[in-house]
Design a protein around this motif. Sequence first.
Motif, PDB file in Angstrom:
ATOM      1  N   SER A   8       0.827  -1.213   0.000  1.00 48.49           N
ATOM      2  CA  SER A   8       0.000   0.000   0.000  1.00 48.49           C
ATOM      3  C   SER A   8       0.861   1.262   0.000  1.00 48.49           C
ATOM      4  O   SER A   8       0.493   2.267  -0.614  1.00 48.49           O
ATOM      5  CB  SER A   8      -0.995   0.002   1.160  1.00 48.49           C
ATOM      6  N   HIS A   9       2.031   1.235   0.659  1.00 49.70           N
ATOM      7  CA  HIS A   9       2.942   2.379   0.582  1.00 49.70           C
ATOM      8  C   HIS A   9       3.451   2.541  -0.848  1.00 49.70           C
ATOM      9  O   HIS A   9       3.555   3.661  -1.359  1.00 49.70           O
ATOM     10  CB  HIS A   9       4.133   2.211   1.536  1.00 49.70           C
ATOM     11  N   VAL A  10       3.774   1.441  -1.490  1.00 48.11           N
ATOM     12  CA  VAL A  10       4.236   1.476  -2.873  1.00 48.11           C
ATOM     13  C   VAL A  10       3.141   2.084  -3.764  1.00 48.11           C
ATOM     14  O   VAL A  10       3.414   2.943  -4.602  1.00 48.11           O
ATOM     15  CB  VAL A  10       4.636   0.067  -3.351  1.00 48.11           C
ATOM     16  N   ALA A  11       1.893   1.660  -3.552  1.00 45.35           N
ATOM     17  CA  ALA A  11       0.776   2.187  -4.348  1.00 45.35           C
ATOM     18  C   ALA A  11       0.598   3.687  -4.112  1.00 45.35           C
ATOM     19  O   ALA A  11       0.332   4.442  -5.054  1.00 45.35           O
ATOM     20  CB  ALA A  11      -0.509   1.433  -4.006  1.00 45.35           C
ATOM     21  N   ARG A  12       0.755   4.138  -2.859  1.00 48.40           N
ATOM     22  CA  ARG A  12       0.630   5.576  -2.566  1.00 48.40           C
ATOM     23  C   ARG A  12       1.743   6.371  -3.241  1.00 48.40           C
ATOM     24  O   ARG A  12       1.496   7.458  -3.768  1.00 48.40           O
ATOM     25  CB  ARG A  12       0.646   5.814  -1.060  1.00 48.40           C
ATOM     26  N   TRP A  13       2.968   5.840  -3.211  1.00 53.81           N
ATOM     27  CA  TRP A  13       4.068   6.518  -3.898  1.00 53.81           C
ATOM     28  C   TRP A  13       3.765   6.620  -5.388  1.00 53.81           C
ATOM     29  O   TRP A  13       3.942   7.666  -5.993  1.00 53.81           O
ATOM     30  CB  TRP A  13       5.390   5.792  -3.675  1.00 53.81           C
ATOM     31  N   ARG A  14       3.307   5.519  -5.970  1.00 50.01           N
ATOM     32  CA  ARG A  14       3.015   5.514  -7.405  1.00 50.01           C
ATOM     33  C   ARG A  14       1.967   6.588  -7.727  1.00 50.01           C
ATOM     34  O   ARG A  14       2.132   7.365  -8.670  1.00 50.01           O
ATOM     35  CB  ARG A  14       2.535   4.130  -7.830  1.00 50.01           C
ATOM     36  N   GLU A  15       0.929   6.670  -6.931  1.00 44.98           N
ATOM     37  CA  GLU A  15      -0.127   7.665  -7.139  1.00 44.98           C
ATOM     38  C   GLU A  15       0.416   9.085  -6.981  1.00 44.98           C
ATOM     39  O   GLU A  15       0.143   9.967  -7.809  1.00 44.98           O
ATOM     40  CB  GLU A  15      -1.255   7.423  -6.133  1.00 44.98           C
ATOM     41  N   ASP A  16       1.188   9.330  -5.920  1.00 46.65           N
ATOM     42  CA  ASP A  16       1.765  10.662  -5.698  1.00 46.65           C
ATOM     43  C   ASP A  16       2.713  11.058  -6.826  1.00 46.65           C
ATOM     44  O   ASP A  16       2.748  12.227  -7.236  1.00 46.65           O
ATOM     45  CB  ASP A  16       2.510  10.725  -4.356  1.00 46.65           C
ATOM     46  N   LEU A  17       3.484  10.100  -7.324  1.00 46.11           N
ATOM     47  CA  LEU A  17       4.420  10.392  -8.403  1.00 46.11           C
ATOM     48  C   LEU A  17       3.679  10.736  -9.698  1.00 46.11           C
ATOM     49  O   LEU A  17       4.092  11.640 -10.432  1.00 46.11           O
ATOM     50  CB  LEU A  17       5.369   9.219  -8.623  1.00 46.11           C
ATOM     51  N   HIS A  18       2.576  10.031  -9.960  1.00 46.54           N
ATOM     52  CA  HIS A  18       1.759  10.368 -11.131  1.00 46.54           C
ATOM     53  C   HIS A  18       1.252  11.801 -11.020  1.00 46.54           C
ATOM     54  O   HIS A  18       1.333  12.568 -11.979  1.00 46.54           O
ATOM     55  CB  HIS A  18       0.571   9.408 -11.256  1.00 46.54           C
ATOM     56  N   LYS A  19       0.745  12.165  -9.845  1.00 51.75           N
ATOM     57  CA  LYS A  19       0.207  13.513  -9.636  1.00 51.75           C
ATOM     58  C   LYS A  19       1.286  14.580  -9.754  1.00 51.75           C
ATOM     59  O   LYS A  19       1.038  15.673 -10.263  1.00 51.75           O
ATOM     60  CB  LYS A  19      -0.451  13.622  -8.258  1.00 51.75           C
ATOM     61  N   ALA A  20       2.485  14.290  -9.277  1.00 50.62           N
ATOM     62  CA  ALA A  20       3.573  15.274  -9.276  1.00 50.62           C
ATOM     63  C   ALA A  20       4.172  15.481 -10.663  1.00 50.62           C
ATOM     64  O   ALA A  20       4.792  16.518 -10.912  1.00 50.62           O
ATOM     65  CB  ALA A  20       4.665  14.850  -8.299  1.00 50.62           C
ATOM     66  N   GLY A  21       4.026  14.522 -11.544  1.00 52.28           N
ATOM     67  CA  GLY A  21       4.586  14.651 -12.883  1.00 52.28           C
ATOM     68  C   GLY A  21       6.103  14.736 -12.848  1.00 52.28           C
ATOM     69  O   GLY A  21       6.768  13.899 -12.256  1.00 52.28           O
ATOM     70  N   ARG A  22       6.668  15.786 -13.432  1.00 47.74           N
ATOM     71  CA  ARG A  22       8.120  15.939 -13.519  1.00 47.74           C
ATOM     72  C   ARG A  22       8.696  16.722 -12.339  1.00 47.74           C
ATOM     73  O   ARG A  22       9.855  17.082 -12.330  1.00 47.74           O
ATOM     74  CB  ARG A  22       8.511  16.644 -14.828  1.00 47.74           C
ATOM     75  N   ALA A  96      16.990   6.567 -10.026  1.00 52.77           N
ATOM     76  CA  ALA A  96      16.585   6.456  -8.613  1.00 52.77           C
ATOM     77  C   ALA A  96      17.780   6.053  -7.752  1.00 52.77           C
ATOM     78  O   ALA A  96      17.776   5.022  -7.082  1.00 52.77           O
ATOM     79  CB  ALA A  96      15.446   5.451  -8.465  1.00 52.77           C
ATOM     80  N   ILE A  97      18.799   6.885  -7.794  1.00 52.14           N
ATOM     81  CA  ILE A  97      19.986   6.697  -6.952  1.00 52.14           C
ATOM     82  C   ILE A  97      20.350   8.045  -6.335  1.00 52.14           C
ATOM     83  O   ILE A  97      20.054   9.092  -6.910  1.00 52.14           O
ATOM     84  CB  ILE A  97      21.187   6.117  -7.743  1.00 52.14           C
ATOM     85  N   PRO A  98      20.976   8.039  -5.160  1.00 54.18           N
ATOM     86  CA  PRO A  98      21.315   9.314  -4.511  1.00 54.18           C
ATOM     87  C   PRO A  98      22.312  10.140  -5.328  1.00 54.18           C
ATOM     88  O   PRO A  98      23.289   9.605  -5.848  1.00 54.18           O
ATOM     89  CB  PRO A  98      21.945   8.894  -3.179  1.00 54.18           C
ATOM     90  N   ILE A 124      14.952   6.714  -2.540  1.00 52.07           N
ATOM     91  CA  ILE A 124      14.713   7.482  -3.757  1.00 52.07           C
ATOM     92  C   ILE A 124      13.715   6.690  -4.600  1.00 52.07           C
ATOM     93  O   ILE A 124      13.894   5.485  -4.808  1.00 52.07           O
ATOM     94  CB  ILE A 124      16.009   7.688  -4.585  1.00 52.07           C
ATOM     95  N   VAL A 125      12.650   7.365  -5.052  1.00 50.68           N
ATOM     96  CA  VAL A 125      11.623   6.717  -5.867  1.00 50.68           C
ATOM     97  C   VAL A 125      11.508   7.425  -7.206  1.00 50.68           C
ATOM     98  O   VAL A 125      11.815   8.611  -7.325  1.00 50.68           O
ATOM     99  CB  VAL A 125      10.257   6.685  -5.145  1.00 50.68           C
ATOM    100  N   ARG A 126      11.047   6.658  -8.190  1.00 52.54           N
ATOM    101  CA  ARG A 126      10.896   7.204  -9.542  1.00 52.54           C
ATOM    102  C   ARG A 126       9.927   6.327 -10.316  1.00 52.54           C
ATOM    103  O   ARG A 126       9.901   5.119 -10.106  1.00 52.54           O
ATOM    104  CB  ARG A 126      12.274   7.199 -10.196  1.00 52.54           C
ATOM    105  N   LEU A 127       9.143   6.933 -11.193  1.00 52.93           N
ATOM    106  CA  LEU A 127       8.300   6.171 -12.110  1.00 52.93           C
ATOM    107  C   LEU A 127       8.995   6.099 -13.457  1.00 52.93           C
ATOM    108  O   LEU A 127       9.402   7.118 -14.009  1.00 52.93           O
ATOM    109  CB  LEU A 127       6.937   6.840 -12.297  1.00 52.93           C
ATOM    110  N   SER A 128       9.104   4.895 -13.991  1.00 52.66           N
ATOM    111  CA  SER A 128       9.676   4.737 -15.326  1.00 52.66           C
ATOM    112  C   SER A 128       8.651   5.197 -16.360  1.00 52.66           C
ATOM    113  O   SER A 128       7.494   5.479 -16.033  1.00 52.66           O
ATOM    114  CB  SER A 128      10.032   3.267 -15.571  1.00 52.66           C
ATOM    115  N   LYS A 129       9.061   5.251 -17.613  1.00 49.02           N
ATOM    116  CA  LYS A 129       8.135   5.627 -18.685  1.00 49.02           C
ATOM    117  C   LYS A 129       6.965   4.658 -18.777  1.00 49.02           C
ATOM    118  O   LYS A 129       5.884   5.020 -19.219  1.00 49.02           O
ATOM    119  CB  LYS A 129       8.877   5.695 -20.017  1.00 49.02           C
TER     120      LYS A 129
END
Length: 170
Positions: A8-22, A96-98, A124-129
């Motif tokens: 569920s934390h992973v899903a929340r990150w994914r959702e937040d990253l989609h909303k944040a865009g770039r 996704a590296i420091p 560090i989190v990141r969404l791929s293409k």
Amino acid sequence: MKLKISESHVARWREDLHKAGRREIGGVLFGEQIAEGEFRLIEATRQRFGGGGAVRFHRRGRPAKKQIEALHAAHGHRPERFNYLGEWHSHPNAPAIPSARDEATMHQLLADQAGAVNFLVLVIVRLSKESVLELSAATYLASGHRLPCRIVIDALSADPPSFDSSEHEL
């Protein structure tokens, strides 16, 4: 060190990253020690105001401190079991590296703790293409060393009661 993160934390990150865009986003990590060198992520807060640009996330110290204090209160002020683990932020435009700046920030955060903690974790989190969540974690020691932090996505653990970060301005 090992850090267990629920799906569920992973899903929340994914959702937040989609909303944040770039734009970079981030927050603090709060966890539970479940064994020597093993922690479970309880909360990954999200800084709600300011802080993120296309290539840099700026942590706002005072709101983060208030949030950490609220998390301590919510978990009975038992720092030997529940405590601030470190920081997380996104790299939407980089791997996704420091970065060197991330490393310097973690060492400064440790120095600012004046011996109150002997390590901090950076995720560090990141969404791929393809919208796949990429993540990495490192443990920074007060001695100045950096160690790997193994992430385990824990499908079986139930999340603890959620901390409502909207009640605590970030």
